[in-house]
Design an enzyme around this catalytic site. Structure first.
Site, PDB file in Angstrom:
ATOM      1  N   GLU A  44      -5.761   6.653  -1.588  1.00 43.87           N
ATOM      2  CA  GLU A  44      -5.791   5.503  -0.684  1.00 43.87           C
ATOM      3  C   GLU A  44      -6.399   4.280  -1.360  1.00 43.87           C
ATOM      4  O   GLU A  44      -5.948   3.146  -1.144  1.00 43.87           O
ATOM      5  CB  GLU A  44      -6.563   5.852   0.586  1.00 43.87           C
ATOM      6  CG  GLU A  44      -5.954   6.984   1.398  1.00 43.87           C
ATOM      7  CD  GLU A  44      -4.561   6.665   1.919  1.00 43.87           C
ATOM      8  OE1 GLU A  44      -4.248   5.471   2.086  1.00 43.87           O
ATOM      9  OE2 GLU A  44      -3.785   7.609   2.151  1.00 43.87           O
ATOM     10  N   HIS A  81       0.835  -1.203   0.000  1.00 46.77           N
ATOM     11  CA  HIS A  81       0.000   0.000   0.000  1.00 46.77           C
ATOM     12  C   HIS A  81       0.869   1.252   0.000  1.00 46.77           C
ATOM     13  O   HIS A  81       0.674   2.166  -0.816  1.00 46.77           O
ATOM     14  CB  HIS A  81      -0.909  -0.034   1.230  1.00 46.77           C
ATOM     15  CG  HIS A  81      -1.698   1.208   1.477  1.00 46.77           C
ATOM     16  ND1 HIS A  81      -3.043   1.306   1.226  1.00 46.77           N
ATOM     17  CD2 HIS A  81      -1.338   2.416   1.983  1.00 46.77           C
ATOM     18  CE1 HIS A  81      -3.469   2.507   1.547  1.00 46.77           C
ATOM     19  NE2 HIS A  81      -2.445   3.200   2.023  1.00 46.77           N
ATOM     20  N   GLU A  82       1.835   1.313   0.928  1.00 43.85           N
ATOM     21  CA  GLU A  82       2.670   2.510   1.020  1.00 43.85           C
ATOM     22  C   GLU A  82       3.533   2.680  -0.226  1.00 43.85           C
ATOM     23  O   GLU A  82       3.757   3.800  -0.697  1.00 43.85           O
ATOM     24  CB  GLU A  82       3.530   2.464   2.283  1.00 43.85           C
ATOM     25  CG  GLU A  82       2.743   2.378   3.586  1.00 43.85           C
ATOM     26  CD  GLU A  82       1.679   3.450   3.740  1.00 43.85           C
ATOM     27  OE1 GLU A  82       1.774   4.519   3.097  1.00 43.85           O
ATOM     28  OE2 GLU A  82       0.716   3.202   4.491  1.00 43.85           O
ATOM     29  N   ASP A 115      -4.629   0.759  -1.855  1.00 44.00           N
ATOM     30  CA  ASP A 115      -5.210  -0.503  -1.380  1.00 44.00           C
ATOM     31  C   ASP A 115      -5.218  -1.547  -2.492  1.00 44.00           C
ATOM     32  O   ASP A 115      -4.837  -2.708  -2.282  1.00 44.00           O
ATOM     33  CB  ASP A 115      -6.643  -0.280  -0.896  1.00 44.00           C
ATOM     34  CG  ASP A 115      -6.716   0.371   0.469  1.00 44.00           C
ATOM     35  OD1 ASP A 115      -5.713   0.338   1.202  1.00 44.00           O
ATOM     36  OD2 ASP A 115      -7.780   0.919   0.806  1.00 44.00           O
ATOM     37  N   HIS A 153       1.584   4.200  -3.040  1.00 44.82           N
ATOM     38  CA  HIS A 153       1.365   5.639  -2.895  1.00 44.82           C
ATOM     39  C   HIS A 153       2.358   6.450  -3.735  1.00 44.82           C
ATOM     40  O   HIS A 153       2.061   7.569  -4.154  1.00 44.82           O
ATOM     41  CB  HIS A 153       1.482   6.060  -1.434  1.00 44.82           C
ATOM     42  CG  HIS A 153       0.179   6.011  -0.696  1.00 44.82           C
ATOM     43  ND1 HIS A 153      -0.987   6.540  -1.195  1.00 44.82           N
ATOM     44  CD2 HIS A 153      -0.142   5.493   0.524  1.00 44.82           C
ATOM     45  CE1 HIS A 153      -1.963   6.364  -0.324  1.00 44.82           C
ATOM     46  NE2 HIS A 153      -1.484   5.721   0.725  1.00 44.82           N
TER      47      HIS A 153
END
Length: 686
Positions: free
Chosen positions: A583, A522-523, A587, A526
């Protein structure tokens, strides 16, 4: 988990002296230690649900049924379980430090905690701690001297108004810190609370007026005067809200970058003397500053010019009271709770004082407290294991990029450069923050809050004109969260999240990759979402895409916007797909690359992909591990609040939204195309 541009954000005489009629708050600690969460919970699964119809209900149905929201919470989920556990461990350290400190650092944070816990002292003092601030405001009558007043208030009392001033990385040269002024000054959570004309928004504004009236009365004003002041504050804040940039617009880096000379800023706001203000902040030599939201400062100037001085005083008094309400006597604390937690978020009871003071101490002196917390709760082996997982996810993300059919080879080369430039920060800082200049008094909770604010302000402003410290953290070690920072192109995982339900070195790879693996992915994703993709490997805002690839990317993110905007979180309240886009993209991307990393790991270990544990295959355990991270119950009020202000989707839609866009989920659970969790036309970016 977050991915944003980071910066430092949060009279009747009898009432002034003491409140003998108020019963002191219970300051005892927790009655029982909370249970440590588990990483994979078979009892949470609702086997009566069809995973192909509603996977969230299948993964979390029994957990949600058996875990109602505690009275002192507005949301209760697996994150909260772990945060509560960490908070308890932290409390035990703070209580020991307050009672018998063994080091100067323990003495400092122990005294801060003890001062916060002293409800008898707070009730004896009443509103007395803020009287010097209110008296300073009362003595101001010349609107041309507002900048002088602001300088005094920030220097003496660490309280600011209308706007924020601090440092931030330069979008055009990410190695440097520049000065920045930004919109602020609202008492409600978002500008839309002032601007929306639906019945619910009007009711909240009426309740806000009632709240301010009560707080002014507690500070010593008579009811009629208090009601008048509240109306004045709402009028000024509404005007500021009208000039404020929306949360969605702020996601675009180009919208929040307007470097101006001080003369240009002065022309934009002729009724506020910036030279006086910057000099008071010891930044008198500042030549330029980034004006994040120019329209806001135009609106601010109009209020400085046209609002009656008495109205401006009411506004300043309100934000002073509001700023320190949590540090004052019980009536202030309770009224503050009733509006901001009970009314806006549906919380039934005020959290026990030990919880509030533990959290406050962590926020104030997090890297002091964190040193001892890490030594007890984060062994070196945990960091080593995490580093290996991160490397596995980086390999998977590289493979994902290389196999994208919509991205050209030229852009793939640039994407690889950015991925290679990622910096990984795991557990805690390499160098701890120095709090030696902070003076903490065991008998002065408001003074301690001022000391911390002043320390953070000085530290932040000292960065202007200097190189960026790439090793700095913005989260404390016990925090249950993680983040990607676009200007630094780094991924950050505090020690607090590196434990069940996210990670357990005793668990099988499928569960760990479904938990912390998806968090890592997830990070990383980003760095390539609608916001992060506008930053290059060095953290500068620069396009590294071909025009055709950017167009294809936008088509795919538009699919996610439409999809998530259709998800309802409360009756008549849907998610904002534009606000949550980054986000949601993270995800979806994180789930895919964590799954790829798991399959690669199983292949390297010559492990079976079909052998079952607890009657589930590795793929099924992976998706259940992912889904159970997001098990939660939320009050309706909190769900509505988050839909307006939180860039994250709710747990149900973080789970179902991601799995329905990933065909491997459907294969794992034998779903058929056309079922809700396996639609014919799924969205995919990464």
């Amino acid at each position: 988990m977050i991915a944003i541009r980071f910066k430092l954000l949060l009279p009747a005489v009898a009432m002034l002296l003491c409140l003998p009629c108020v019963k002191a708050e219970d300051i005892s600690g927790p009655k029982d230690a909370p249970k440590k969460p588990v990483i994979f919970d078979l009892s949470a699964i609702d086997t009566s649900a069809d995973p192909c119809v509603d996977f969230y209900q299948y993964a979390c149905g029994n957990w949600r049924k058996n875990n109602p929201i505690p009275a002192d919470q507005t949301r209760w989920g697996r994150f909260n379980e772990l945060a509560e556990y960490n908070n308890y461990l932290l409390y035990t350290d703070l209580k020991a430090a307050a009672d018998a400190p063994k080091t100067p650092l323990q003495k400092k944070y122990g005294d801060f905690f003890a001062a916060c816990m002293n409800s008898d002292l707070a009730n004896r003092l009443g509103a007395k701690p803020i009287q010097p601030m209110l008296q300073t405001i009362a003595g101001w009558n010349d609107r041309s001297k507002l900048a002088t007043l602001f300088g005094q208030m920030e220097d003496r009392f660490a309280v600011g108004y209308l706007f924020s001033f601090g440092s931030d990385q330069d979008q055009k040269d990410s190695t440097q810190q520049i000065g920045e002024v930004d919109q602020a000054g609202l008492g409600l959570p978002d500008r839309d609370y002032y601007l929306n004309q639906d019945d619910r928004s009007k009711k909240i504004r009426a309740q806000y007026l009632e709240h301010m009236t009560k707080m002014f009365t507690l500070a010593g004003d008579n009811p009629d005067q208090a009601a008048k002041e509240a109306q004045q504050v709402l009028a000024i804040e509404t005007a500021l809200a009208e000039g404020s940039m929306s949360r969605v617009d702020r996601r675009n880096p180009a919208n929040v970058y307007h470097v101006m000379t001080i003369a240009e800023l002065q022309s934009l706001t002729p009724d506020f003397d910036w030279k006086v203000y910057f000099t008071a902040k010891k930044q008198g030599s500042l030549k330029t500053v980034n004006v994040v939201a120019p329209d806001f400062f135009k609106a601010m100037n109009k209020q400085i010019d046209s609002a009656p001085v008495d109205a401006l005083k009411s506004y300043l008094r309100w934000h002073t009271i509001h700023r320190y309400a949590a540090n004052l006597s019980d009536p202030f604390v309770q009224e503050n709770f009733q509006f901001y937690a009970a009314t806006l978020a549906g919380q039934k009871e005020l959290a026990p004082r030990w919880k509030r003071c533990t959290q406050a101490t962590d926020r104030a002196l997090g890297e002091a407290v964190g040193q001892d917390w890490v030594a007890k709760n984060f062994p070196p082996a945990a960091k080593d294991s995490m580093e290996k997982l991160v490397k596995a996810l980086e390999v998977a993300l590289d493979q994902d990029i290389q196999h994208l059919d919509w991205m050209s080879d030229a852009t793939k080369v640039e994407a690889r450069k950015k991925l290679d430039a990622f910096r990984d920060k795991i557990g805690y800082p390499e160098k701890w923050r120095d709090y030696s200049s902070v003076k903490i008094d065991r008998n002065d909770p408001v003074g301690n809050a001022q000391q911390i604010s002043a320390f953070n302000d000085r530290r932040d402003l000292a960065k202007i004109g200097k190189p960026v410290d790439e090793k700095e953290w913005i989260m404390t070690p016990p925090t249950v969260n993680a983040y990607y920072n676009p200007p630094q192109n780094d991924i950050n995982f505090p020690a607090g999240i590196l434990q069940p339900p996210f990670y357990d070195f005793k668990a099988d790879p499928a569960v760990n990759f479904g938990g912390i693996g998806v968090v890592i992915g997830h990070e990383m994703t980003h760095g390539f979402d609608d916001q992060g993709s506008k930053y290059d490997p060095k953290g500068n805002v620069r396009s590294w895409w071909t025009d055709e690839d950017r167009s294809r990317f936008n088509e795919r993110t538009d699919c996610e916007v439409k999809e998530y905007s259709s998800f309802e979180v409360a009756p008549g309240q849907n998610l904002n797909g534009k606000l949550t886009l980054g986000e949601n993209t993270a995800d979806n991307g994180g789930l895919r690359i964590a799954y790829q990393a798991l399959m690669s790991t199983l292949a390297e270990q010559n492990a079976s992909t079909t052998a079952k544990v607890d009657n589930y295959t590795p793929a099924q355990r992976f998706f259940l591990g992912f889904g159970q991270v997001w098990c939660e119950n939320t009050t309706e009020q909190a769900a509505r609040l988050r839909a307006k202000t939180d860039p994250h989707s709710s747990g149900r839609w973080r789970t179902n939204g991601a799995v329905q866009n990933f065909d491997e989920f459907g294969k794992a659970f034998g779903c058929k195309v056309g079922q809700p969790m396996m639609p014919a036309n799924a969205c995919r970016v990464w």
